[in-house]
Design a protein around this motif. Structure first.
Motif, PDB file in Angstrom:
ATOM      1  N   HIS F  14       0.838  -1.197   0.000  1.00 57.96           N
ATOM      2  CA  HIS F  14       0.000   0.000   0.000  1.00 57.96           C
ATOM      3  C   HIS F  14       0.865   1.235   0.000  1.00 57.96           C
ATOM      4  CE1 HIS F  14      -3.972  -1.515   0.212  1.00 57.96           C
ATOM      5  NE2 HIS F  14      -3.586  -2.435   1.082  1.00 57.96           N
ATOM      6  N   GLY F  71      -6.264 -11.362  -1.544  1.00 53.75           N
ATOM      7  CA  GLY F  71      -4.898 -11.487  -1.099  1.00 53.75           C
ATOM      8  C   GLY F  71      -4.721 -11.738   0.382  1.00 53.75           C
ATOM      9  N   THR F  72      -3.450 -11.919   0.750  1.00 54.53           N
ATOM     10  CA  THR F  72      -3.065 -12.241   2.107  1.00 54.53           C
ATOM     11  C   THR F  72      -2.077 -11.176   2.584  1.00 54.53           C
ATOM     12  OG1 THR F  72      -3.301 -14.592   1.657  1.00 54.53           O
ATOM     13  CG2 THR F  72      -1.910 -13.997   3.524  1.00 54.53           C
ATOM     14  N   GLU F  73      -2.374 -10.604   3.756  1.00 58.15           N
ATOM     15  CA  GLU F  73      -1.471  -9.584   4.296  1.00 58.15           C
ATOM     16  C   GLU F  73      -0.335 -10.245   5.062  1.00 58.15           C
ATOM     17  OE1 GLU F  73      -3.794  -6.846   6.582  1.00 58.15           O
ATOM     18  OE2 GLU F  73      -5.171  -6.512   4.907  1.00 58.15           O
ATOM     19  N   GLU F  80       4.542  -3.866   5.784  1.00 58.63           N
ATOM     20  CA  GLU F  80       3.352  -4.643   5.452  1.00 58.63           C
ATOM     21  C   GLU F  80       3.217  -4.827   3.942  1.00 58.63           C
ATOM     22  OE1 GLU F  80      -0.133  -2.997   7.207  1.00 58.63           O
ATOM     23  OE2 GLU F  80       0.669  -3.153   9.247  1.00 58.63           O
ATOM     24  N   TYR F  81       2.927  -6.041   3.558  1.00 55.15           N
ATOM     25  CA  TYR F  81       2.725  -6.366   2.149  1.00 55.15           C
ATOM     26  C   TYR F  81       1.397  -7.092   1.973  1.00 55.15           C
ATOM     27  CZ  TYR F  81       7.797  -5.664   2.050  1.00 55.15           C
ATOM     28  OH  TYR F  81       9.047  -5.140   2.177  1.00 55.15           O
ATOM     29  N   VAL F  82       0.921  -7.127   0.745  1.00 54.59           N
ATOM     30  CA  VAL F  82      -0.207  -7.984   0.408  1.00 54.59           C
ATOM     31  C   VAL F  82       0.250  -8.873  -0.744  1.00 54.59           C
ATOM     32  CG1 VAL F  82      -2.634  -8.092  -0.309  1.00 54.59           C
ATOM     33  CG2 VAL F  82      -1.831  -6.175   1.087  1.00 54.59           C
TER      34      VAL F  82
END
Lengths: 94, 94, 94, 94, 94, 94, 94
Positions: F14, F71-73, F80-82
């Motif tokens: 994000h 998606g998966t966080e 933080e990624y997704v």
């Protein structure tokens, strides 16, 4: 009495501790807490299942881990079995 | 009256203890507690079902275990039958 | 008025006891309690349905057992019909 | 204003009793109680839909029975239409 | 700022009455009550989507009817858009 | 630490306003209200996914719009990624 | 005791901080808050799974991120494992 599973199905039986199963495997007490472990007692022929060729990868006597809630429980001659599809078997325990 | 199942369907009939079915199989009392056991009374022709070639692997007179809740119950001439797809039959009992 | 079903659809009509249907079949009183029995009144052409070749295996006048809750009820000229896919027809009663 | 449906879609219009539709069909009062009957006002080109070749089997002006709850209702120029996939059309009424 | 949809996706924009959209289309007041009508502002390249070849059949500037609840709303530079799959577009309005 | 996505998966991050991401993109304050916009930080190799050939169409550094809830966080080294499938990416923002 | 996963399944084990796993990997304290990270301890042979050819892309010792809620937890010799399909593994952490 014999169970001949159809297609890619496999008949398995839960392992009770210190109990000798019909196929002669003797299990240790530790097996008591492992409800997803079972021994294979009969294997279907595989072949075309839902339009896909399935080769059977487990054999009678294999100890296997299978997917929770998978399969159908049946009682035959007072012995309890579970009939699962091979794809519900996750791993062989060696 | 005769039931001719279509495609990969199979007509089965629950086994009642000490009762001789139409096909002549005599069942023991133990069968009373085995609601998932049944005898095959008619087998569809197989062939292409949902785009996949299905070969029938059960035959009239086979005792089979079938999947809980599968199939459709029908009453014909006061006899109760269940019509299932062959893929709902888990194993043949020999 | 005529119903021409599309694809693998089949128009069926429930059998009422002691009532002569349009196609001339006379039914016995026993039919009253058999809500899943019906007579085929029109058959679609089959062909490619959802990408799969479907051959029609029922014909006008066949008495059939069909799957509970399947199909769509329609009322045409005060006659009630059910339009089902052939795969919802379980067996032909002979 | 014109609706050109995409793919295997068909634009249909409910028939109101004693009302002349745009396409000139005059309907009898009996049509009032038949909410699943409609007349085809536009037909998509068919072709490859979801990877399957679809040939259109209905044409403008056909009276059809379609599946309950299928399709999307749209209001264009104060006329109400339903846009359905051809596979939601069960039969042609002749 | 530009939106380049991937695969078979299409960017559409709701039409507001008396408002000139970016692409220059002027809409009449009647559009106010037609929430499912929109104008196409960008079209993906099509190609292989989920293993099936998709050819795009809408183009920038087309007025289209799309499926209720389909797509994802996005706000970019204070303009609201909806990104839908082409298969959620039901018809082109001409 | 590096994330190497498998198959058709894409790692996105994000965009926070006025914050320089690892890949060096500087984002304006307006990005704060756009939770579905993200920047691509790693792209899987594509190839055969679920039996279908997938070619990757996004690349590192692309700003993309992706599907809500997809998606998966994951949190790695406090970033933080997704991780989403490419098919959950709706459009590239240019 | 050894787990030999079938098909495209992978046996993984959560990483505990400061604990040396059987495969010899030493993990930092930061791993404590990363419940979706795990180390691969056994990899199935791949091959035809559900009719599709699957090539395994992870290997023993890989640190991976996997999909929340995926897989089946098993306890063998007091060690906890998760058995997942390779498609539930999102990325390799390097």
């Amino acid at each position: 009495m014999n169970l001949k599973p159809l297609g890619d199905r496999v008949v398995i039986q839960h392992l009770e501790a210190e109990e000798k199963t019909k196929s002669g495997i003797i299990l240790t007490g530790a097996a008591k807490e492992k409800p997803q472990e079972a021994v294979v007692v009969a294997v279907g022929p595989g072949g075309i299942v839902d339009g896909e060729k399935v080769e059977m990868q487990v054999k009678e006597g294999d100890k296997v881990i299978y997917s929770k809630y998978a399969g159908t429980e049946v009682t035959i001659d007072k012995e309890e079995y579970v009939i699962v599809k091979q794809s519900d078997i996750l791993a062989i325990v060696e």
